[in-house]
Design a protein around this motif. Structure first.
Motif, mmCIF file in Angstrom:
data_model
loop_
_atom_site.group_PDB
_atom_site.id
_atom_site.type_symbol
_atom_site.label_atom_id
_atom_site.label_comp_id
_atom_site.label_asym_id
_atom_site.label_seq_id
_atom_site.Cartn_x
_atom_site.Cartn_y
_atom_site.Cartn_z
ATOM 1 N N ASP A 50 0.858 -1.184 0.000
ATOM 2 C CA ASP A 50 0.000 0.000 0.000
ATOM 3 C C ASP A 50 0.897 1.237 0.000
ATOM 4 O OD1 ASP A 50 -1.949 1.901 0.331
ATOM 5 O OD2 ASP A 50 -2.948 0.909 2.009
ATOM 6 N N LEU A 51 1.080 1.855 -1.167
ATOM 7 C CA LEU A 51 1.952 3.018 -1.322
ATOM 8 C C LEU A 51 1.160 4.306 -1.127
ATOM 9 C CD1 LEU A 51 4.011 1.846 -4.452
ATOM 10 C CD2 LEU A 51 4.755 1.844 -2.052
ATOM 11 N N ALA A 52 1.744 5.258 -0.394
ATOM 12 C CA ALA A 52 1.016 6.455 0.042
ATOM 13 C C ALA A 52 -0.206 6.000 0.830
ATOM 14 C CB ALA A 52 0.621 7.338 -1.136
ATOM 15 N N CYS A 53 0.046 5.120 1.799
ATOM 16 C CA CYS A 53 -1.037 4.420 2.496
ATOM 17 C C CYS A 53 -1.892 5.332 3.356
ATOM 18 C CB CYS A 53 -0.477 3.289 3.348
ATOM 19 S SG CYS A 53 0.618 3.825 4.686
ATOM 20 N N GLY A 54 -1.326 6.492 3.793
ATOM 21 C CA GLY A 54 -2.093 7.333 4.702
ATOM 22 C C GLY A 54 -2.480 6.545 5.939
ATOM 23 N N PRO A 55 -3.724 6.657 6.401
ATOM 24 C CA PRO A 55 -4.168 5.899 7.573
ATOM 25 C C PRO A 55 -4.559 4.459 7.241
ATOM 26 C CG PRO A 55 -5.943 7.289 6.821
ATOM 27 C CD PRO A 55 -4.759 7.605 5.936
ATOM 28 N N ALA A 56 -4.223 4.014 6.041
ATOM 29 C CA ALA A 56 -4.467 2.629 5.578
ATOM 30 C C ALA A 56 -5.945 2.334 5.380
ATOM 31 C CB ALA A 56 -3.839 1.611 6.542
ATOM 32 N N ASN A 57 -6.712 3.344 4.972
ATOM 33 C CA ASN A 57 -8.147 3.135 4.822
ATOM 34 C C ASN A 57 -8.495 2.150 3.707
ATOM 35 O OD1 ASN A 57 -7.143 5.647 3.446
ATOM 36 N ND2 ASN A 57 -9.132 5.492 2.408
ATOM 37 N N ILE A 58 -7.726 2.137 2.595
ATOM 38 C CA ILE A 58 -8.024 1.188 1.520
ATOM 39 C C ILE A 58 -7.695 -0.230 1.971
ATOM 40 C CG2 ILE A 58 -7.517 0.495 -0.844
ATOM 41 C CD1 ILE A 58 -6.979 3.361 -1.543
ATOM 42 N N ASP A 74 4.554 5.413 3.541
ATOM 43 C CA ASP A 74 4.102 6.798 3.461
ATOM 44 C C ASP A 74 5.209 7.690 4.022
ATOM 45 O OD1 ASP A 74 0.959 8.029 3.181
ATOM 46 O OD2 ASP A 74 2.453 9.336 4.075
ATOM 47 N N LEU A 75 5.262 8.939 3.569
ATOM 48 C CA LEU A 75 6.272 9.865 4.065
ATOM 49 C C LEU A 75 5.804 10.644 5.301
ATOM 50 C CD1 LEU A 75 7.961 11.339 0.856
ATOM 51 C CD2 LEU A 75 9.101 10.189 2.756
ATOM 52 N N SER A 76 4.533 10.556 5.621
ATOM 53 C CA SER A 76 4.008 11.234 6.801
ATOM 54 C C SER A 76 4.125 10.319 8.018
ATOM 55 C CB SER A 76 2.545 11.635 6.595
ATOM 56 O OG SER A 76 1.948 12.016 7.813
ATOM 57 N N GLU A 77 4.929 10.717 8.981
ATOM 58 C CA GLU A 77 5.114 9.904 10.181
ATOM 59 C C GLU A 77 3.805 9.735 10.956
ATOM 60 O OE1 GLU A 77 8.214 11.624 12.495
ATOM 61 O OE2 GLU A 77 9.786 11.226 11.003
ATOM 62 N N LEU A 93 6.068 1.514 7.041
ATOM 63 C CA LEU A 93 7.369 2.156 6.997
ATOM 64 C C LEU A 93 7.251 3.576 6.489
ATOM 65 C CD1 LEU A 93 9.203 -0.777 5.164
ATOM 66 C CD2 LEU A 93 9.172 -0.366 7.631
ATOM 67 N N CYS A 94 8.022 4.482 7.087
ATOM 68 C CA CYS A 94 8.086 5.858 6.613
ATOM 69 C C CYS A 94 9.162 5.916 5.534
ATOM 70 C CB CYS A 94 8.410 6.791 7.772
ATOM 71 S SG CYS A 94 8.093 8.520 7.409
ATOM 72 N N ASN A 95 8.731 6.022 4.291
ATOM 73 C CA ASN A 95 9.657 5.944 3.166
ATOM 74 C C ASN A 95 9.047 6.637 1.958
ATOM 75 O OD1 ASN A 95 11.847 5.097 1.519
ATOM 76 N ND2 ASN A 95 12.031 3.193 2.698
ATOM 77 N N ASN A 96 9.888 6.904 0.962
ATOM 78 C CA ASN A 96 9.450 7.537 -0.282
ATOM 79 C C ASN A 96 8.844 6.485 -1.208
ATOM 80 O OD1 ASN A 96 9.337 8.886 -2.841
ATOM 81 N ND2 ASN A 96 10.839 10.336 -2.085
ATOM 82 N N ILE A 97 7.623 6.727 -1.671
ATOM 83 C CA ILE A 97 6.966 5.727 -2.506
ATOM 84 C C ILE A 97 7.554 5.652 -3.905
ATOM 85 C CG2 ILE A 97 4.808 5.989 -1.231
ATOM 86 C CD1 ILE A 97 3.672 7.428 -3.744
ATOM 87 N N VAL A 98 8.179 6.723 -4.384
ATOM 88 C CA VAL A 98 8.647 6.777 -5.774
ATOM 89 C C VAL A 98 9.722 5.737 -6.042
ATOM 90 C CG1 VAL A 98 9.808 8.186 -7.522
ATOM 91 C CG2 VAL A 98 8.054 9.200 -6.062
ATOM 92 N N ASP A 99 10.734 5.683 -5.178
ATOM 93 C CA ASP A 99 11.854 4.775 -5.437
ATOM 94 C C ASP A 99 11.892 3.589 -4.479
ATOM 95 O OD1 ASP A 99 12.552 6.194 -3.191
ATOM 96 O OD2 ASP A 99 14.175 7.311 -4.159
ATOM 97 N N TYR A 100 10.748 3.303 -3.828
ATOM 98 C CA TYR A 100 10.717 2.161 -2.914
ATOM 99 C C TYR A 100 10.822 0.853 -3.691
ATOM 100 C CZ TYR A 100 9.211 -1.262 0.501
ATOM 101 O OH TYR A 100 9.156 -2.360 1.317
ATOM 102 N N LYS A 101 11.742 0.006 -3.276
ATOM 103 C CA LYS A 101 11.908 -1.312 -3.888
ATOM 104 C C LYS A 101 12.036 -2.346 -2.785
ATOM 105 C CE LYS A 101 14.162 0.344 -8.114
ATOM 106 N NZ LYS A 101 15.382 0.299 -8.951
#
Length: 218
Positions: A50-58, A74-77, A93-101
Motif C-alpha cells: 500500500d503506497l502512500a497508504c495514509g491511515p491505511a483506509n483502503i 508513506d512519508l508522513s510519520e 514504513l516511513c519511506n518515499n513511494i517513488v523509489d521504494y523497492k
C-alpha cells in the motif's frame, strides 16, 4: 531522491492533519465500488503493498473481505502511526513511494491518491518501480485527479494548511501504464464535490502486470 520544497510542505500538512483526514476523507464511500472490484482479484494471504497508504483506509477496507498481509509506505510519520494502530498486524514504513523497492514481490499494489503529490517524472518512476515490486500477473489499484493543473490548495480536511497538488491527464496515465507493460482491466471517472462547489474528476484504474516478453518472442 531529493525532496522538493512543496512536497516537504505537503508532508508537514499531513502530519498536522492525520486525525482530521482519518475522520473525513478516509471515510468517504465514493470509492466503495472500486474497492469491491479490486478485492475480487485478491486471494487469502496475498501480500499487498500500500503506497502512500495514509491511515491505511483502503487496506482496511480490503481486510473486511479477505485475510491479507499488508505492507504500507508513506512519508508522513503521523499517518504511519495512525496506520499502525488501525492494522497492528501490518508492516508500515516511513519511506518515499517513488523509489521504494522491496526484496520480495507482492501480489498487488495500491496507490490510492499518491500520484497527486508527484510530478510527471516522479509518476513515471513510481510506475516503473511498482512494476518491479509486483509478481507476474499481479494487480495494481491506482487513483488520481484528472486534469493538467498544479499548485497549492487548501484541503477540505484542514482549512489551516496547504498541500501541493498535481493533476494528471487520464490519457497520459493510460499511455504510461501500457509502456510499463500493464494491462488496464477497468477504470472509473468519479465526481468529487469540493467544498467551494466545484467538481473534481477522480480516476480509478485497475491494471494487471503482464508477463515480460522474452527476446525470442519479439
Amino acid at each position: 531522491m531529493l525532496m522538493r520544497e512543496e512536497l516537504a510542505k505537503t508532508i508537514e500538512a499531513y502530519n498536522l492533519s492525520a486525525v482530521g483526514y482519518t475522520q473525513t476523507i478516509a471515510r468517504l464511500a465514493n470509492y466503495q465500488e472500486t474497492y469491491d472490484f479490486f478485492a475480487d482479484y485478491l486471494k487469502r494471504d496475498d501480500r499487498i503493498l500500500d503506497l502512500a497508504c495514509g491511515p491505511a483506509n483502503i487496506s482496511l477496507n480490503l481486510l473486511k473481505r479477505k485475510q491479507l498481509k499488508i505492507t504500507g509506505i508513506d512519508l508522513s510519520e503521523k499517518m504511519i502511526e495512525t496506520a499502525k494502530r488501525a492494522i497492528p498486524q501490518g508492516e508500515f514504513l516511513c519511506n518515499n513511494i517513488v523509489d521504494y523497492k522491496s526484496e520480495n514481490t507482492f501480489n498487488a499494489v495500491i496507490i490510492g491518491f499518491g500520484v497527486p503529490y508527484l510530478n510527471q517524472y516522479e509518476t513515471e518512476e513510481l510506475l516503473k518501480n511498482t512494476y518491479a515490486n509486483l509478481k507476474c500477473g499481479g494487480y495494481l489499484y491506482l487513483s488520481f485527479m484528472h486534469g493538467n493543473d498544479e499548485g497549492f490548495e487548501t484541503p477540505s480536511f484542514n482549512p489551516d494548511v496547504e498541500v501541493y497538488i498535481y493533476y494528471h491527464l487520464e490519457s497520459k496515465i493510460e499511455v504510461e501504464l501500457k509502456e510499463q507493460n500493464f494491462d488496464i482491466l477497468k477504470q472509473w471517472r468519479l465526481p468529487y464535490f469540493e467544498p467551494n462547489g466545484s467538481i473534481t474528476t477522480d480516476v480509478v484504474m485497475i491494471a494487471q502486470k503482464i508477463q515480460e516478453r522474452s527476446l525470442g518472442s519479439l
